[in-house]
Design a protein around this motif. Structure first.
Motif, short mmCIF file in Angstrom:
data_model
loop_
_atom_site.label_atom_id
_atom_site.label_comp_id
_atom_site.label_asym_id
_atom_site.label_seq_id
_atom_site.Cartn_x
_atom_site.Cartn_y
_atom_site.Cartn_z
N UNK A 120 0.82 -1.21 0.00
CA UNK A 120 0.00 0.00 0.00
C UNK A 120 0.86 1.26 0.00
N UNK A 121 1.90 1.25 0.81
CA UNK A 121 2.79 2.42 0.86
C UNK A 121 3.51 2.61 -0.47
N UNK A 122 4.00 1.53 -1.05
CA UNK A 122 4.69 1.61 -2.34
C UNK A 122 3.76 2.15 -3.42
N UNK A 123 2.52 1.70 -3.42
CA UNK A 123 1.53 2.18 -4.38
C UNK A 123 1.29 3.69 -4.19
N UNK A 124 1.14 4.12 -2.94
CA UNK A 124 0.91 5.54 -2.66
C UNK A 124 2.10 6.40 -3.09
#
Length: 223
Positions: free
Chosen positions: A18-22
């Motif tokens: 999720x963090x990488x996507x954001x």
């Protein structure tokens, strides 16, 4: 950019995807925002560094719009080197750069055709030779910048002019353009300044195949 790297590095495993996507989504928003183009080369290099992590993210790989961020990793950026006759010529450029090296060419062996030429021609040769071997940004005089120059570094060879005067030559190592300029300097009577003016007048003559030259009016970067 440091915050993006830290966010990914310190994210808990549960939230890594999720963090990488954001982060990827936020970088793309930055790249589409006016003003951020001044940092284009730095963004490309950041994406290149993070590409393996982006490609390992299921959320990014399943979203066509965000997956396009990986395309930036294949774009060229010029090496982080300033090449100049005098170190103070790079002073203003260093204000908007990180981890750049300044190189003052050292006199070395000369081609026979240049040994009897003036010191000015010899200096032109050493400057071009250093740019050809190492790549980077060849600074040709003192300027005062008022904004970052990442857009100048993003891409292939670039010549930046103020009017008819060339203030910057950027090139990849072993650039065909710089090779041709070196040959013309050795066998011809034109100085480097005169040769660069010729390139500006007829860029198609100096562009080899898909190797295109960018001609830029640098006044937007100057105080």
């Amino acid at each position: 950019m440091t915050a993006y790297q830290d966010a990914i590095e310190h994210a808990k495993v549960t939230y890594q995807d999720a963090v990488t996507y954001c982060v990827a989504k936020r970088i793309l928003i930055n790249l589409a925002t006016p003003g951020f183009a001044d940092y284009l080369a730095e963004f490309i290099e950041l994406i290149r560094q993070l590409r393996p992590i982006f490609e390992a993210s299921p959320s990014i790989m399943s979203d066509p719009a965000i997956k396009k961020i990986c395309d930036y990793a294949g774009q060229l950026t010029l090496p982080r080197r300033f090449i100049c006759e005098r170190e103070d010529w790079a002073q203003s450029w260093h204000q908007y750069s990180r981890n750049f090296k300044t190189i003052i060419p050292v006199a070395k062996a000369l081609p026979a055709d240049l040994r009897q030429r003036s010191n000015h021609f010899k200096l032109d040769y050493w400057l071009l030779k250093t740019l050809f071997e190492q790549g980077g940004l060849l600074i040709l005089g003192t300027v005062k910048l008022h904004r970052p120059f990442g857009r100048l570094r993003a891409g292939g060879d670039v010549l930046a002019f103020e009017g008819e005067h060339c203030l910057l030559v950027g090139a990849q190592p072993r650039s065909p353009l710089i090779s041709e300029l070196l040959q013309q300097l050795i066998v011809g009577s034109e100085s480097l300044t005169e040769l660069l003016t010729m390139v500006k007048a007829q860029p198609e003559r100096w562009s080899a195949g898909t190797h295109k030259i960018r001609l830029v009016d640098i006044k937007d970067w100057l105080q």
